[in-house]
Design a protein around this motif. Structure first.
Motif, PDB file in Angstrom:
ATOM      1  N   ASP A 287     -26.557  11.474 -59.870  1.00 46.87           N
ATOM      2  CA  ASP A 287     -26.455  10.687 -61.095  1.00 46.87           C
ATOM      3  C   ASP A 287     -27.260   9.406 -60.968  1.00 46.87           C
ATOM      4  N   TYR A 288     -26.966   8.441 -61.839  1.00 49.01           N
ATOM      5  CA  TYR A 288     -27.764   7.234 -61.970  1.00 49.01           C
ATOM      6  C   TYR A 288     -27.568   6.220 -60.837  1.00 49.01           C
ATOM      7  N   LEU A 289     -26.511   6.354 -60.032  1.00 47.74           N
ATOM      8  CA  LEU A 289     -26.172   5.335 -59.046  1.00 47.74           C
ATOM      9  C   LEU A 289     -26.790   5.677 -57.692  1.00 47.74           C
ATOM     10  N   PRO A 290     -27.787   4.904 -57.224  1.00 43.66           N
ATOM     11  CA  PRO A 290     -28.483   5.265 -55.978  1.00 43.66           C
ATOM     12  C   PRO A 290     -27.593   5.247 -54.742  1.00 43.66           C
ATOM     13  N   GLU A 291     -26.596   4.329 -54.715  1.00 42.21           N
ATOM     14  CA  GLU A 291     -25.732   4.239 -53.539  1.00 42.21           C
ATOM     15  C   GLU A 291     -24.405   4.956 -53.733  1.00 42.21           C
ATOM     16  N   ARG A 292     -24.405   5.978 -54.573  1.00 41.60           N
ATOM     17  CA  ARG A 292     -23.162   6.697 -54.887  1.00 41.60           C
ATOM     18  C   ARG A 292     -22.432   7.168 -53.633  1.00 41.60           C
ATOM     19  N   ASP A 293     -23.123   7.835 -52.751  1.00 42.55           N
ATOM     20  CA  ASP A 293     -22.473   8.392 -51.555  1.00 42.55           C
ATOM     21  C   ASP A 293     -21.885   7.301 -50.666  1.00 42.55           C
ATOM     22  N   ILE A 294     -22.637   6.219 -50.468  1.00 40.45           N
ATOM     23  CA  ILE A 294     -22.153   5.113 -49.626  1.00 40.45           C
ATOM     24  C   ILE A 294     -20.932   4.461 -50.267  1.00 40.45           C
ATOM     25  N   TYR A 295     -21.043   4.199 -51.554  1.00 40.74           N
ATOM     26  CA  TYR A 295     -19.953   3.566 -52.303  1.00 40.74           C
ATOM     27  C   TYR A 295     -18.662   4.376 -52.220  1.00 40.74           C
ATOM     28  N   GLU A 296     -18.760   5.675 -52.484  1.00 39.25           N
ATOM     29  CA  GLU A 296     -17.557   6.510 -52.492  1.00 39.25           C
ATOM     30  C   GLU A 296     -16.995   6.704 -51.095  1.00 39.25           C
ATOM     31  N   ALA A 297     -17.874   6.750 -50.084  1.00 37.16           N
ATOM     32  CA  ALA A 297     -17.397   6.864 -48.698  1.00 37.16           C
ATOM     33  C   ALA A 297     -16.583   5.626 -48.324  1.00 37.16           C
ATOM     34  N   LEU A 298     -17.059   4.451 -48.706  1.00 32.25           N
ATOM     35  CA  LEU A 298     -16.331   3.216 -48.429  1.00 32.25           C
ATOM     36  C   LEU A 298     -14.978   3.204 -49.142  1.00 32.25           C
ATOM     37  N   CYS A 299     -14.948   3.740 -50.350  1.00 36.32           N
ATOM     38  CA  CYS A 299     -13.683   3.819 -51.090  1.00 36.32           C
ATOM     39  C   CYS A 299     -12.659   4.663 -50.336  1.00 36.32           C
ATOM     40  N   ARG A 300     -13.148   5.658 -49.606  1.00 37.22           N
ATOM     41  CA  ARG A 300     -12.264   6.516 -48.812  1.00 37.22           C
ATOM     42  C   ARG A 300     -11.968   5.904 -47.438  1.00 37.22           C
ATOM     43  N   GLY A 301     -12.555   4.754 -47.168  1.00 37.33           N
ATOM     44  CA  GLY A 301     -12.361   4.123 -45.860  1.00 37.33           C
ATOM     45  C   GLY A 301     -13.294   4.663 -44.812  1.00 37.33           C
ATOM     46  N   GLU A 302     -14.338   5.379 -45.246  1.00 38.28           N
ATOM     47  CA  GLU A 302     -15.313   5.954 -44.331  1.00 38.28           C
ATOM     48  C   GLU A 302     -16.583   5.097 -44.318  1.00 38.28           C
ATOM     49  N   GLY A 303     -17.250   5.042 -43.186  1.00 32.61           N
ATOM     50  CA  GLY A 303     -18.526   4.335 -43.111  1.00 32.61           C
ATOM     51  C   GLY A 303     -18.422   2.827 -43.089  1.00 32.61           C
ATOM     52  N   VAL A 304     -17.207   2.291 -42.867  1.00 35.47           N
ATOM     53  CA  VAL A 304     -17.050   0.844 -42.770  1.00 35.47           C
ATOM     54  C   VAL A 304     -17.686   0.373 -41.464  1.00 35.47           C
ATOM     55  N   LYS A 305     -18.615  -0.571 -41.570  1.00 35.28           N
ATOM     56  CA  LYS A 305     -19.394  -0.998 -40.399  1.00 35.28           C
ATOM     57  C   LYS A 305     -18.741  -2.174 -39.672  1.00 35.28           C
ATOM     58  N   MET A 306     -17.466  -2.021 -39.383  1.00 35.61           N
ATOM     59  CA  MET A 306     -16.738  -3.045 -38.637  1.00 35.61           C
ATOM     60  C   MET A 306     -16.815  -2.691 -37.145  1.00 35.61           C
ATOM     61  N   THR A 307     -17.871  -3.150 -36.507  1.00 36.38           N
ATOM     62  CA  THR A 307     -18.082  -2.848 -35.093  1.00 36.38           C
ATOM     63  C   THR A 307     -17.260  -3.796 -34.219  1.00 36.38           C
ATOM     64  N   PRO A 308     -16.985  -3.417 -32.973  1.00 42.34           N
ATOM     65  CA  PRO A 308     -16.268  -4.324 -32.063  1.00 42.34           C
ATOM     66  C   PRO A 308     -16.965  -5.677 -31.916  1.00 42.34           C
ATOM     67  N   ARG A 309     -18.288  -5.655 -31.910  1.00 44.73           N
ATOM     68  CA  ARG A 309     -19.040  -6.899 -31.780  1.00 44.73           C
ATOM     69  C   ARG A 309     -18.796  -7.811 -32.987  1.00 44.73           C
ATOM     70  N   ARG A 310     -18.807  -7.208 -34.190  1.00 45.92           N
ATOM     71  CA  ARG A 310     -18.561  -8.000 -35.394  1.00 45.92           C
ATOM     72  C   ARG A 310     -17.109  -8.474 -35.425  1.00 45.92           C
ATOM     73  N   GLN A 311     -16.210  -7.615 -34.991  1.00 46.99           N
ATOM     74  CA  GLN A 311     -14.785  -7.946 -34.998  1.00 46.99           C
ATOM     75  C   GLN A 311     -14.513  -9.213 -34.178  1.00 46.99           C
ATOM     76  N   LYS A 312     -15.268  -9.391 -33.086  1.00 42.87           N
ATOM     77  CA  LYS A 312     -15.067 -10.560 -32.214  1.00 42.87           C
ATOM     78  C   LYS A 312     -15.475 -11.854 -32.904  1.00 42.87           C
ATOM     79  N   ARG A 313     -16.282 -11.731 -33.956  1.00 47.02           N
ATOM     80  CA  ARG A 313     -16.743 -12.936 -34.659  1.00 47.02           C
ATOM     81  C   ARG A 313     -15.818 -13.326 -35.807  1.00 47.02           C
ATOM     82  N   LEU A 314     -14.764 -12.561 -36.028  1.00 49.93           N
ATOM     83  CA  LEU A 314     -13.832 -12.822 -37.127  1.00 49.93           C
ATOM     84  C   LEU A 314     -12.574 -13.487 -36.593  1.00 49.93           C
TER      85      LEU A 314
END
Length: 540
Positions: A287-314
């Motif tokens: 469809d018209y939304l280029p990031e459809r797959d990424i968007y819907e994966a995130l909605c399912r809790g998939e593909g979240v880029k919370m790495t251990p390295r990033r987690q240490k900075r929070l």
């Protein structure tokens, strides 16, 4: 006053503001339909009681007459020899049977029909039913739910389980078909056929289901399966003209296909049988939304880029608004949700009492949320934003002023040039697909009438928990933030230079189970020049 009249007046008063309400876009307003249906059930029960009373009187009369006529017909002359019996026979046939006729003809439906007629003008429309069906399909796609799961009502976090009948599934398929959506037509017609084959009682015939299904399958180019389904239809109804015509057309296409293959491969044997595509194997169209797959994966809790390295900075901390006097004694709990761009969550921003008051103020004013057409600049409704919203001013109630002041203290930005407090309630499958809060260079006049510059920051209050779905996601950098009642998230849409931070493109995921309420404040550039001064570079 008659009970049914009281019901009619109550209904009219209760629902008068719901005319053309687009119920499917707001769960908050759909709750009123529950009470309307309850009122209709009560009115129906009153009608049933009236009918039962009438039938009881008729039955009593019939039993009395049965005893009397059994006696009179056994010896007619002897019976009429008594002058009182003769008089009563004449009276009965002249008067009493006429009264019985009037009783039988008495219309007890008036109350119920009057109530139903009044309420019908506030019922959901064809648009609502279509919108509700599309909402289920949206949830089906976003959360990768097969029709069987939705039909059986096997959803997470549900308190009241419900299932779809053959007729419901058939209706879903028809909605998709009428919209030219053959992908969902196939899925839902297959589910309707499956439940029909399992013996579920329904008024929908297999012929009707196969008629839609065979054509939708043909639209995917699956000629063999289309023929198989059409032959099954004809075996059930040999007089079905369209099916017969379609089958002949399919056979011609298949013959043409064979001839073309023979020309392409003259020295090879051409097989006429091909494997039938299994049900549900068709690809979902792009469809018209280029990031459809990424968007819907995130909605399912998939593909979240919370790495251990990033987690240490929070980190978590107490936030006093840069030593704001109001927050020194009672600072807010602040938690980093993301490092770059910096997104933070604040806890206990709104109390339950404040939330209920805000909802109470907003609910009567809820209207379909709009988006700005980038070409015309005109506000319009869109399928990618399914919710209702209203705007609250500080004069509406002291609670609004109190919440606004609190957001100013937390952010250190002024609310004087900010937009009004927007309150939104999401409907069935309620969502707002990926979008920017700030205006881009190709739409420089988006906020011109406000005269306050661009939207520098977003402060988003979560006013409800959501059982499943409803996350705020950022497809560009893979973040997903889940609603927690009483908390708020904050981020800057612009760099200190005033340039837009395109990483902040975000979305409100469809609500799978629950009722999502949010409120937000958009802070603008004007008035914040010294509160958030420019940085040294364009991307500071």
């Amino acid at each position: 006053m008659k009970p049914w009249l009281h019901s009619v007046f109550f209904t009219c008063f209760f629902l008068i503001w719901h005319a053309e309400a687009e119920f499917f876009t707001s769960i908050g307003q759909m709750t009123d339909l529950i009470y309307a249906e309850k009122d209709l059930v009560q009115s129906l029960k009153e009608y049933i009681r009236a009918e039962e009373d009438k039938l009881s009187q008729i039955k009593s009369w019939a039993e009395k007459m049965d005893v009397l006529t059994s006696k009179s017909t056994s010896d007619p002359e002897g019976y009429l020899a008594h002058p009182v019996n003769a008089y009563k026979l004449v009276k009965r046939l002249n008067t009493d049977w006429l009264e019985l006729e009037n009783l039988v003809l008495q219309d007890t439906t008036n109350g119920f029909i009057a109530n139903l007629t009044i309420q019908r003008q506030f019922f959901p429309t064809e648009e609502d039913e279509t919108g509700a069906a599309k909402a289920l399909m949206r949830l089906q796609d976003t959360y990768k739910l097969d029709p069987e799961t939705l039909s059986r009502g096997n959803l997470p976090g549900t308190k009241y389980r419900s299932s779809l009948t053959v007729g419901d599934c058939f209706g879903m398929g028809k909605t998709a078909y009428n919209d030219g959506d053959y992908y969902h037509t196939v899925l839902w017609m297959e589910q309707a056929l499956k439940q029909h084959d399992e013996g579920e009682d329904t008024t929908v015939s297999k012929v009707e289901i196969l008629d839609y299904l065979s054509y939708a399958v043909f639209q995917f180019g699956d000629l063999h399966r289309a023929m198989e389904l059409t032959r099954r239809l004809i075996s059930l109804d040999s007089t079905h003209e369209r099916a017969g015509s379609n089958l002949r057309y399919f056979e011609k296409l298949l013959e043409k296909e064979r001839e073309e293959k023979e020309k392409e491969k003259p020295n090879k044997t051409v097989t006429t049988t091909e494997p039938v595509v299994q049900s549900g194997a068709y690809e979902r169209p792009l469809d018209y939304l280029p990031e459809r797959d990424i968007y819907e994966a995130l909605c399912r809790g998939e593909g979240v880029k919370m790495t251990p390295r990033r987690q240490k900075r929070l980190f978590c901390r107490y936030h006093d608004g840069n030593r704001n006097p109001h927050l020194l004694i009672a600072p807010f709990k602040e938690e980093d949700e993301w490092d770059s761009p910096h997104i933070v969550r604040y806890y206990d921003v709104m109390s339950d009492e404040e939330i209920e008051k805000i909802k109470q103020l907003a609910k009567p004013r809820l209207a379909r949320a709009t988006v700005r057409d980038p070409k015309t600049g005109v506000l319009t409704v869109a399928s990618y934003r399914v919710s209702k919203s209203s705007w609250l001013e500080e004069d509406d109630d002291p609670v609004v002023a109190k919440v606004n002041q609190r957001m100013q203290q937390i952010t250190g930005l002024t609310v004087k040039t900010a937009e009004l407090l927007q309150v939104a309630n999401y409907g069935m499958g309620g969502q707002y697909e990926p979008h920017f809060d700030f205006s881009r260079k190709d739409e420089p006049d988006a906020f011109k009438r406000l005269g306050t510059g661009n939207r520098v920051a977003t402060f988003l209050n979560y006013m409800s928990d959501v059982e499943a779905g409803g996350a705020t996601v950022f497809p560009d950098f893979g973040a997903a933030i889940w609603p927690k009642k009483g908390t708020a998230v904050f981020w800057y849409n612009l760099f200190r230079s005033g340039e837009g931070d395109y990483r902040t493109r975000h979305a409100a995921c469809p609500v799978l189970v629950g009722c999502k309420w949010v409120s937000n404040k958009w802070f603008h550039e004007r008035g914040n020049e010294f509160l958030r001064p420019c940085g040294r570079t364009e991307v500071d």
